[in-house]
Design an enzyme around this catalytic site. Structure first.
Site, PDB file in Angstrom:
ATOM      1  N   TYR A  67     -50.219  -3.604  18.808  1.00  0.00           N
ATOM      2  CA  TYR A  67     -49.605  -4.608  19.692  1.00  0.00           C
ATOM      3  C   TYR A  67     -48.946  -5.705  18.867  1.00  0.00           C
ATOM      4  O   TYR A  67     -49.540  -6.240  17.930  1.00  0.00           O
ATOM      5  CB  TYR A  67     -50.665  -5.206  20.621  1.00  0.00           C
ATOM      6  CG  TYR A  67     -50.077  -6.031  21.736  1.00  0.00           C
ATOM      7  CD1 TYR A  67     -49.130  -5.501  22.610  1.00  0.00           C
ATOM      8  CD2 TYR A  67     -50.463  -7.348  21.922  1.00  0.00           C
ATOM      9  CE1 TYR A  67     -48.593  -6.258  23.635  1.00  0.00           C
ATOM     10  CE2 TYR A  67     -49.938  -8.115  22.945  1.00  0.00           C
ATOM     11  CZ  TYR A  67     -49.005  -7.561  23.799  1.00  0.00           C
ATOM     12  OH  TYR A  67     -48.459  -8.317  24.806  1.00  0.00           O
ATOM     13  N   HIS A  68     -47.715  -6.043  19.209  1.00  0.00           N
ATOM     14  CA  HIS A  68     -46.877  -6.874  18.342  1.00  0.00           C
ATOM     15  C   HIS A  68     -46.822  -8.338  18.764  1.00  0.00           C
ATOM     16  O   HIS A  68     -45.985  -9.081  18.261  1.00  0.00           O
ATOM     17  CB  HIS A  68     -45.456  -6.309  18.305  1.00  0.00           C
ATOM     18  CG  HIS A  68     -44.809  -6.188  19.652  1.00  0.00           C
ATOM     19  ND1 HIS A  68     -45.266  -5.334  20.622  1.00  0.00           N
ATOM     20  CD2 HIS A  68     -43.747  -6.826  20.191  1.00  0.00           C
ATOM     21  CE1 HIS A  68     -44.512  -5.443  21.699  1.00  0.00           C
ATOM     22  NE2 HIS A  68     -43.585  -6.350  21.471  1.00  0.00           N
TER      23      HIS A  68
END
Length: 607
Positions: free
Chosen positions: A34-35
């Site tokens: 997840y960025h």
């Protein structure tokens, strides 16, 4: 997330928004974790995978155990681990044919940095050699600096600011000779002097903000969240507060006017410290540590210590607000004031006051630092002189004029309100290589000839035309576009060349074009050329209209004309898949960050 945006801007030249779009694509395909996170920690599984990859690629001595880092960001949100590859064994080389340019380059950055974070330290030896001498005006000292890399460590995988770690390591080494204190430097001895150079040093002004340095400043001041930085920068650019010159974000006159207006009338609202404090208070409300109603009442009416006067008092005191002006001095001959004002259509220069004032628009790409008093007066005088005629168009008998407007210089056929009363004159912007002072009639007519109808497509009967667009020269047939390689090609490309270009597959929206593997043959029914291409999701066949992917058990070299036609026929009429929705589960996972996006944007957009 903020580090990703900063380093992608420094190394790749990506804006924050461009970085997040590429990261979203990688996350959507399950290539990275997840960025949107403030965390710098890695899971145990990730640490084990990184260790295996380092030992396999670089050797045992480049890994001496797991390394852990601590976040120093205010109010860090660490629900997710650091941004990393989902599989450390998936090297950038293995991913090269799957994604386009932006995603591939960003993944390489993420992979290298994640791997380097778990590698051993680099060991460097820095040496400074001072040579003293007696000069005619007294003693003087000359200095030479050197650096040797004893063990590359993590630098073998990743060097900040460099795309090629090996070359960076080699270029950074400067070896000095072995010397001892008191040793004499002679002309032809063992320690001989090659050259002496007097190096001057001048103090440089502060550098312009870039996406990277602005993100760092927002993070340091506690303004917004990493998930909102891209939208903040996009907002100030979209509202005309900055223009881009390379990586630099150059403030415009609108930015100066808005900033002064806000400071004069709403000073406390736009102070970075105040915005950071509001962020902390909202976090306390979210955690249940502060009462929401009391906070809103104090924000509106002011606090008891009067450190914040309250929104009500600010609004009551601002009965009439107007954009401030920027003074550039006075006109030497008349003493008239030369100022910059903000109007309905942007900033403009005004010389004088009242009915005798003369005005001229300021080009959008002109930075405030480049607009001197004399340059402003020249803009007004040029507009007062009116358009300059370049000659007469033989086809229409109308004059061709060179003019200057808000978007820069352009040529125009005829004058509105004159010989073209009731109709809009034809215009064409000058290209980057055109000199407004030296442009001639022939070049002006060439620019005005666009869009140029090249011919009619014999198959569909549609006109094919060439023109200049936002992204450069192109050819178009209906809604189908292809870019041209140069401006000159727009004026000379033939119909056959344009049709051949239009038959080529479009470049991927992700930045890479499909690769032609081989020409299979011509379709028996339509005569169209059937080709085998390598695309983002694997090999496929196409006749220029319909694309058909190869089955997994069919090797590309086994595809014959008959097989290709069968695959294409099976795909004809099948509706295209709809794009992946951007709402739902993913939006829910980042709901808190999404809901705060508007707040982070509004906090920083004015300042």
């Amino acid at each position: 997330t903020s580090t990703l945006q900063q380093e992608a801007n420094r190394k790749l030249g990506f804006s924050a928004d461009r970085t997040m779009r590429a990261a979203q694509a990688l996350f959507g395909e399950g290539i990275i974790s997840y960025h949107r996170t403030d965390s710098t920690t890695l899971s145990v599984r990730a640490l084990d995978e990184a260790a295996d990859a380092i030992r396999q690629l670089y050797g045992e001595r480049f890994h001496d155990g797991p390394r852990h880092y601590r976040t120093r960001v205010k109010n860090a949100q660490e629900a997710h681990e650091a941004i990393r590859p989902t599989e450390f064994g998936r090297t950038p080389e293995r991913l090269a044919g799957r994604f386009g340019g932006d995603e591939r380059r960003l993944y390489e950055l993420i992979w290298k940095r994640a791997v380097a974070s778990q590698m051993t330290d680099a060991r460097l030896r820095r040496t400074t050699l001072e040579i003293t001498a007696d000069g005619p005006e007294g003693p003087c000292t000359f200095v030479a600096s050197g650096r040797a890399i004893e063990f590359a460590g993590y630098l073998r995988a990743y060097v900040e600011g460099s795309d090629d770690p090996a070359a960076e390591i080699g270029d950074s080494e400067t070896l000095l000779p072995q010397v001892s204190v008191g040793q004499q430097v002679t002309v032809d001895g063992d320690l001989a002097l090659d050259a002496l150079e007097a190096v001057g040093h001048e103090t440089q002004p502060p550098a312009r903000y870039t996406d990277a340095s602005l993100v760092k400043r927002l993070e340091d001041d506690g303004i917004g969240r990493p998930s909102t930085y891209a939208s903040i920068i996009d907002t100030i650019e979209r509202r005309g507060y900055v223009l881009r010159q390379g990586k630099a974000l150059v403030p415009t006159f609108i930015a100066y006017a808005v900033t002064r207006l806000l400071k004069d009338h709403f000073g406390p609202l736009v102070e970075p410290g105040f915005t950071g404090t509001i962020e902390e208070r909202l976090d306390e409300i979210a955690k249940g540590e502060r009462d929401r109603t009391q906070f809103l009442a104090a924000f509106y009416a002011g606090d008891s210590g009067r450190s914040w006067p309250g929104l009500q008092q600010l609004l009551d005191g601002a009965t009439q607000i107007d954009y401030p002006i920027v003074s550039l001095g006075t006109q030497p001959e008349t003493g008239a004031a030369v100022v910059v004002r903000i109007g309905r259509y942007g900033p403009y220069v005004q010389v004088g006051e009242g009915d005798g004032a003369a005005t001229a628009s300021i080009p959008d790409d002109l930075a405030p630092a480049d607009l001197t008093r004399d340059a402003a007066i020249a803009l007004v005088e040029r507009r007062a002189k009116g358009p300059r005629s370049l000659g007469i168009d033989p086809a229409t008998g109308l004059d061709v004029y060179i003019m200057s407007g808000r978007f820069g210089p352009y040529v125009q056929l005829g004058l509105a309100g004159g010989e073209l009363a009731g109709s809009k004159p034809r215009r064409a912007s000058l290209r980057a290589d055109d000199d407004p002072a030296g442009i001639g009639l022939e070049r002006a007519l060439q620019l005005l000839s666009l869009p140029r109808v090249i011919g009619i497509d014999p198959e569909g009967g549609e006109p094919v035309e060439a023109n200049f667009g936002r992204y450069g020269p192109y050819v178009r047939r209906g809604s189908d576009y292809r870019s041209l390689s140069s401006d000159a090609e727009a004026f000379v490309i033939s119909l056959d060349a344009a049709l051949a270009l239009l038959r080529q597959p479009k470049p991927s929206r992700r930045g890479s074009a499909a690769v032609v593997l081989r020409e299979i043959g011509q379709a028996s029914a339509s005569g169209a050329s059937i080709r085998l291409l390598q695309g983002r999701y694997g090999p496929y066949v196409t006749d220029g209209t319909t694309n058909a992917s190869l089955p997994r058990d069919l090797a590309p070299e086994a595809v014959t004309l008959e097989v290709a036609e069968g695959l294409i026929k099976a795909r004809e009429g099948v509706p295209k898949k709809r794009g992946r929705a951007t709402s739902g589960r993913r939006t829910g996972r980042s709901g808190s960050a999404t809901s705060r996006s508007a707040r982070g944007t509004s906090d920083a957009s004015g300042a």
